[in-house]
Design a protein around this motif. Structure first.
Motif, PDB file in Angstrom:
ATOM      1  N   ASP A  81       0.821  -1.209   0.000  1.00 50.94           N
ATOM      2  CA  ASP A  81       0.000   0.000   0.000  1.00 50.94           C
ATOM      3  C   ASP A  81       0.861   1.268   0.000  1.00 50.94           C
ATOM      4  O   ASP A  81       0.621   2.207   0.761  1.00 50.94           O
ATOM      5  N   GLY A  82       1.904   1.270  -0.841  1.00 56.37           N
ATOM      6  CA  GLY A  82       2.771   2.443  -0.943  1.00 56.37           C
ATOM      7  C   GLY A  82       3.889   2.486   0.062  1.00 56.37           C
ATOM      8  O   GLY A  82       4.725   3.401   0.032  1.00 56.37           O
ATOM      9  N   ASN A  83       3.968   1.523   0.959  1.00 54.97           N
ATOM     10  CA  ASN A  83       5.030   1.459   1.958  1.00 54.97           C
ATOM     11  C   ASN A  83       6.114   0.494   1.504  1.00 54.97           C
ATOM     12  O   ASN A  83       5.820  -0.638   1.108  1.00 54.97           O
ATOM     13  N   GLN A  84       7.357   0.944   1.569  1.00 54.70           N
ATOM     14  CA  GLN A  84       8.496   0.078   1.287  1.00 54.70           C
ATOM     15  C   GLN A  84       8.984  -0.476   2.627  1.00 54.70           C
ATOM     16  O   GLN A  84       9.397   0.267   3.516  1.00 54.70           O
ATOM     17  N   ILE A  85       8.950  -1.811   2.745  1.00 52.44           N
ATOM     18  CA  ILE A  85       9.110  -2.470   4.042  1.00 52.44           C
ATOM     19  C   ILE A  85      10.256  -3.479   3.964  1.00 52.44           C
ATOM     20  O   ILE A  85      10.490  -4.101   2.925  1.00 52.44           O
ATOM     21  N   ILE A  86      10.945  -3.625   5.080  1.00 49.50           N
ATOM     22  CA  ILE A  86      11.918  -4.700   5.253  1.00 49.50           C
ATOM     23  C   ILE A  86      11.440  -5.583   6.397  1.00 49.50           C
ATOM     24  O   ILE A  86      11.119  -5.093   7.492  1.00 49.50           O
ATOM     25  N   TYR A  87      11.378  -6.881   6.153  1.00 47.11           N
ATOM     26  CA  TYR A  87      11.026  -7.857   7.186  1.00 47.11           C
ATOM     27  C   TYR A  87      12.293  -8.625   7.563  1.00 47.11           C
ATOM     28  O   TYR A  87      12.985  -9.175   6.688  1.00 47.11           O
ATOM     29  N   LYS A  88      12.573  -8.679   8.846  1.00 49.90           N
ATOM     30  CA  LYS A  88      13.679  -9.506   9.330  1.00 49.90           C
ATOM     31  C   LYS A  88      13.133 -10.895   9.646  1.00 49.90           C
ATOM     32  O   LYS A  88      11.994 -11.039  10.109  1.00 49.90           O
ATOM     33  N   LEU A  89      13.960 -11.903   9.429  1.00 49.07           N
ATOM     34  CA  LEU A  89      13.481 -13.276   9.479  1.00 49.07           C
ATOM     35  C   LEU A  89      14.153 -14.064  10.600  1.00 49.07           C
ATOM     36  O   LEU A  89      15.277 -13.770  11.025  1.00 49.07           O
ATOM     37  N   GLN A  90      13.436 -15.090  11.035  1.00 49.88           N
ATOM     38  CA  GLN A  90      13.971 -16.069  11.974  1.00 49.88           C
ATOM     39  C   GLN A  90      14.057 -17.407  11.240  1.00 49.88           C
ATOM     40  O   GLN A  90      13.064 -17.869  10.688  1.00 49.88           O
ATOM     41  N   THR A  91      15.216 -18.005  11.238  1.00 47.39           N
ATOM     42  CA  THR A  91      15.416 -19.266  10.505  1.00 47.39           C
ATOM     43  C   THR A  91      16.095 -20.296  11.415  1.00 47.39           C
ATOM     44  O   THR A  91      16.594 -19.978  12.485  1.00 47.39           O
ATOM     45  N   LYS A  92      16.070 -21.532  10.940  1.00 47.11           N
ATOM     46  CA  LYS A  92      16.831 -22.595  11.592  1.00 47.11           C
ATOM     47  C   LYS A  92      17.283 -23.579  10.510  1.00 47.11           C
ATOM     48  O   LYS A  92      16.822 -23.530   9.369  1.00 47.11           O
ATOM     49  N   ARG A  93      18.145 -24.485  10.873  1.00 45.01           N
ATOM     50  CA  ARG A  93      18.693 -25.428   9.911  1.00 45.01           C
ATOM     51  C   ARG A  93      17.654 -26.473   9.530  1.00 45.01           C
ATOM     52  O   ARG A  93      16.896 -26.966  10.367  1.00 45.01           O
ATOM     53  N   LYS A  94      17.664 -26.825   8.264  1.00 44.37           N
ATOM     54  CA  LYS A  94      16.754 -27.862   7.786  1.00 44.37           C
ATOM     55  C   LYS A  94      17.268 -29.239   8.173  1.00 44.37           C
ATOM     56  O   LYS A  94      18.441 -29.412   8.541  1.00 44.37           O
ATOM     57  N   GLN A  95      16.381 -30.214   8.094  1.00 42.52           N
ATOM     58  CA  GLN A  95      16.787 -31.597   8.316  1.00 42.52           C
ATOM     59  C   GLN A  95      17.697 -32.030   7.188  1.00 42.52           C
ATOM     60  O   GLN A  95      17.457 -31.709   6.015  1.00 42.52           O
ATOM     61  N   PRO A  96      18.770 -32.770   7.472  1.00 42.76           N
ATOM     62  CA  PRO A  96      19.659 -33.225   6.392  1.00 42.76           C
ATOM     63  C   PRO A  96      18.950 -34.218   5.487  1.00 42.76           C
ATOM     64  O   PRO A  96      18.042 -34.950   5.925  1.00 42.76           O
ATOM     65  N   LEU A  97      19.346 -34.259   4.221  1.00 36.24           N
ATOM     66  CA  LEU A  97      18.784 -35.225   3.268  1.00 36.24           C
ATOM     67  C   LEU A  97      19.151 -36.635   3.651  1.00 36.24           C
ATOM     68  O   LEU A  97      20.292 -36.905   4.023  1.00 36.24           O
ATOM     69  N   GLN A  98      18.185 -37.532   3.577  1.00 34.54           N
ATOM     70  CA  GLN A  98      18.441 -38.941   3.891  1.00 34.54           C
ATOM     71  C   GLN A  98      18.961 -39.655   2.659  1.00 34.54           C
ATOM     72  O   GLN A  98      18.503 -39.415   1.568  1.00 34.54           O
TER      73      GLN A  98
END
Length: 401
Positions: free
Chosen positions: A384-401
């Motif tokens: 809606d006309g606002n330029q926004i930055i979102y900060k994220l929270q992440t974690k490691r994915k499960q390793p491929l089997q």
């Protein structure tokens, strides 16, 4: 007997013909001549009679033989007919056995063919899975766990637009594309110059040779990638320094036939960048179809792979990729709350049921664009006309089997 009767009658006629007229009956020489001729005729008639009798006898024997032979032929005919019938039965039985053996052979061949096709399919699937793993082998093992905070960088009067940094370059430049159909790019030296209008130097105005459509543009390695206005599925790779078209491609798979997101009324093809490179997202066939995800080789603009995802374009407003995983943002009626309710991982390492609720801070209107920047690990959004930055929270994915 009929022949003998005919011979006697002929004889009488001959004798009557040989009788001398009355005036010659008294001549002795004539009488002697007639007697001689009569004797010759008698002898000839006798021989004819004998020959006729012999012929009759031969004919009777021939008729008898023919009758015997006809009887034998009738017997042979019955025997032959019986033999042919028996032979036909044996041929029919043999044909049934041949057909049965052929059926068994074809059945075995079909089973072998199906087994072979199944084995080939399994091999192809294994090779395809290995190829996808190789394709997505970047050292990136993060998965999204939440949106921590929101920062409004700037507010403009334009409802639609996109803004971004180069996804891989260390350049601090900020690029702004206002509207959903335009050919002007504003280049700011850094984010401070963008947020503070009084800051010098002024932004550089780049006039493109082609206009864009929608808000799905990205900048990758100094090139602007965008959906060309007036085309259904043409993607242009634009050199910002030379201000020329570097390359172009036609995105297949039904791209451009319908909106990528129901609540983004101008975007038919959305481009994205993450740690694995350049991607395209668009709706599949049909109204509000499922989204199609395509990996693009940025140097040649060749399609590396494409996936039909389970994520619907209905009620969607935007999407982005992080470490090769597609996150689709949905809202009700284009208004908040904005939440990620469909996650697609081509490698299958993320199970959506195990994810927490992924909600965006409440905004009154839908997002015009949401793009992830793998360099600073943040989301750049336009709402809606606002330029926004979102900060994220992440974690490691499960390793491929």
């Amino acid at each position: 007997m009929l022949a003998l009767r005919r011979a006697s009658a002929f004889r009488v006629l001959v004798l009557m013909a040989l009788l001398p007229p009355p005036q010659c009956a008294q001549d002795p020489a004539m009488v002697h001549y007639i007697n001689q001729r009569f004797q010759v005729l008698e002898q000839g008639l006798e021989k004819c009679t004998q020959a006729t009798r012999a012929y009759i006898q031969d004919f009777q024997e021939f008729s008898k033989n023919i009758s015997v032979m006809l009887g034998q032929c009738q017997t042979y005919k019955s025997e032959y007919k019986s033999a042919v019938y028996n032979l036909a039965l044996r041929v029919e039985r043999a044909q049934r056995e041949i057909d049965y053996l052929e059926y068994l052979r074809e059945a075995d061949a079909c089973v072998e063919s199906e087994d072979k096709m199944l084995a080939e399919k399994l091999v192809q699937e294994a090779e395809e899975e290995e190829r996808i793993r190789t394709l997505l082998n970047a050292s990136c093992d993060n998965m999204l766990m939440g949106i921590k905070s929101l920062k409004i960088v700037k507010k403009t009067m334009d409802t639609d637009g996109s803004w971004m940094k180069d996804a891989v370059s260390d350049s601090p430049k900020v690029y702004v594309l206002i509207g959903s159909r335009n050919n002007t790019v504003w280049e700011f030296v850094n984010i401070r110059a963008f947020t503070e209008d009084s800051t010098k130097p002024a932004p550089r105005k780049l006039i493109l040779t082609h206009s864009w459509q929608g808000t799905g543009q990205v900048i990758y390695k100094g090139f602007l990638f965008f959906h060309s206005q007036g085309t259904r599925n043409e993607i242009i790779k634009y050199n910002l320094q030379k201000r020329t078209v570097e390359d172009r491609m036609l995105l297949l798979g039904g791209a451009g036939r319908s909106l990528a997101y129901q609540h983004s009324p101008s975007t038919y093809i959305d481009l994205a960048v993450d740690e694995h490179g350049l991607w395209a997202i668009h709706s599949g066939p049909g109204i509000h179809g499922h989204l199609v995800l395509t990996k693009i080789e940025p140097d040649s603009l060749g399609v590396e792979h494409s996936w039909d995802t389970p994520c619907s374009s209905q009620d969607a407003e935007a999407s982005f990729l992080l470490c090769g995983v597609l996150y689709v943002v949905y809202s009700s009626g284009g208004h908040g709350p904005h939440r990620i309710t469909c996650v697609y991982d081509p490698l299958g390492t993320i199970i959506e049921e195990n994810l927490p609720k992924l909600l965006f801070p409440r905004r009154s209107r839908s997002h015009s664009m949401i793009h992830y920047n793998p360099r600073d690990k943040q989301l750049y959004a336009w709402n809606d006309g606002n330029q926004i930055i979102y900060k994220l929270q992440t974690k490691r994915k499960q390793p491929l089997q």
